[in-house]
Design an enzyme around this catalytic site. Structure first.
Site, PDB file in Angstrom:
ATOM      1  N   GLU A 128      16.109   0.106  -8.926  1.00  0.00           N
ATOM      2  CA  GLU A 128      15.523   1.348  -8.405  1.00  0.00           C
ATOM      3  C   GLU A 128      14.413   1.859  -9.331  1.00  0.00           C
ATOM      4  OE1 GLU A 128      14.986   3.269  -5.918  1.00  0.00           O
ATOM      5  OE2 GLU A 128      16.559   4.795  -5.747  1.00  0.00           O
ATOM      6  N   THR A 181       7.510   7.574  -4.313  1.00  0.00           N
ATOM      7  CA  THR A 181       8.398   8.427  -5.107  1.00  0.00           C
ATOM      8  C   THR A 181       7.748   8.794  -6.438  1.00  0.00           C
ATOM      9  OG1 THR A 181      10.363   7.500  -4.090  1.00  0.00           O
ATOM     10  CG2 THR A 181      10.670   8.509  -6.233  1.00  0.00           C
TER      11      THR A 181
HETATM   12  N1  HSE Z   1      15.795  12.112  -6.477  1.00  0.00           N
HETATM   13  C1  HSE Z   1      14.703  11.236  -6.185  1.00  0.00           C
HETATM   14  C2  HSE Z   1      13.452  12.078  -5.993  1.00  0.00           C
HETATM   15  C3  HSE Z   1      15.023  10.497  -4.917  1.00  0.00           C
HETATM   16  O1  HSE Z   1      13.512  13.007  -5.185  1.00  0.00           O
HETATM   17  O2  HSE Z   1      12.446  11.814  -6.641  1.00  0.00           O
HETATM   18  C4  HSE Z   1      13.917   9.588  -4.449  1.00  0.00           C
HETATM   19  O3  HSE Z   1      14.060   8.330  -5.001  1.00  0.00           O
END
Ligand code: HSE
Length: 308
Positions: A128, A181
């Protein structure tokens, strides 16, 4: 058993007030992967369908998490990985997480489960991180454990399973634009005011309590995000209109799914979820932006074997 086919589910991270720690698992929407034991040592991505992703295991999210596990073992064989990708990368419903958990879950099954779910999540974090440029497990944990999960800490990794009320459904609308992201993280402020922090942790604490007690009114009152949503919602076309339409159709609340552009809505009951989906369809059709919509019960099982 030398080969396994798995369903690796999409997930919703953050759940409004639980940035980087909370998530839940969806049903029906997800990738399929085939993992196979082979004589040639190492991790080999041998087939990818659906989206254009790297075949080099070191550059592929599924490959990186697989290597994180593989490198802790002294095996005289390797694994082939086939990826049938249905979750669009950059959609906000855990595309990279589905790939990252799929490989390690499949390998673990073929190895007769030497690792527990928390250990699998820890390997998947490495994959990830390749996609989002930082380590977090709020999509990975619900994909592996199912239901709602709370990542209590990353070091050491501690995942708490939070109950899902029986009649809780999610509606996801996915506008067909891509938000990376890493970019959605870069626009967030490094610090927040004490006032905002107090509001956020009050909402988050009450969301956890509401899920434990199946208190739908309290879920509704808790789904507020004063920290992240004000910044990221600007990246999602017609965000406020979607939220308003969802609430108008009877949703408990809605927010940005992960880092967007998908928007999630939680609803009490299938009928309400269907009504919300219809309302969102009609609302978004007016924008001229392509989208798709999913209605899903909370998937309490998580990643699963389709056949072996
Ligand atoms: N918590 C992460 C974000 C989830 O909001 O950046 C997305 O990968």
């Amino acid at each position: 058993m030398n080969e396994i086919r798995i369903f690796s589910p999409a997930t919703v991270a953050n759940v409004s007030c639980g940035f980087d720690v909370m998530g839940f698992c969806l049903d029906h929407v997800g990738d399929e992967m085939v993992i196979r034991k082979v004589e040639q040592k190492g991790i080999h991505i041998v087939h990818i369908e659906g989206f254009d992703l790297p075949y080099d295991a070191k550059l592929n999210v599924a490959g990186v998490s697989a290597l994180a596990m593989y490198d802790t073992l002294d095996l005289d064989f390797g694994f082939d990985i086939e990826i049938y990708k249905n979750i669009k990368p950059g959609s906000g419903i855990g595309s990279s997480a589905a790939s990252a958990v799929g490989s390690v879950f499949g390998m673990n099954e073929l190895l007769n489960r030497p690792f527990n779910k928390t250990e699998l999540t820890a390997f998947a974090i490495k994959g990830e991180a390749l996609a989002s440029k930082c380590e977090h497990a709020d999509n990975l944990a619900p994909a592996i454990f199912g239901g709602f999960t709370l990542v209590k800490s990353l070091a050491p990794l501690q995942v708490l399973e939070i109950p899902s009320p029986d009649n809780l459904y999610a509606v996801i609308i996915h506008p067909q634009i891509e938000i990376k992201t890493s970019e959605a993280r870069a626009i967030l402020p490094g610090q927040i005011s004490l006032d905002k922090a107090i509001t956020q942790w009050a909402n988050f604490g009450s969301l956890i309590h509401a899920l434990h007690t199946s208190n739908y009114d309290l879920i509704k009152a808790s789904l507020q995000d004063v920290v992240v949503e004000p910044h990221r919602s600007k990246l999602i076309p017609y965000y406020d209109r979607v939220k308003e339409a969802a609430l108008h159709a009877g949703a408990l609340g809605s927010g940005i799914s992960g880092s967007g552009p998908s928007i999630f809505t939680l609803c009490e009951g299938m009928q309400t979820a269907q009504r919300v989906a219809d309302e969102l369809k009609a609302t978004y059709a007016e924008t001229g932006i392509a989208f798709d919509i999913h209605v899903s019960k909370i998937n309490t099982e998580g990643i699963r074997i389709i056949n072996s």
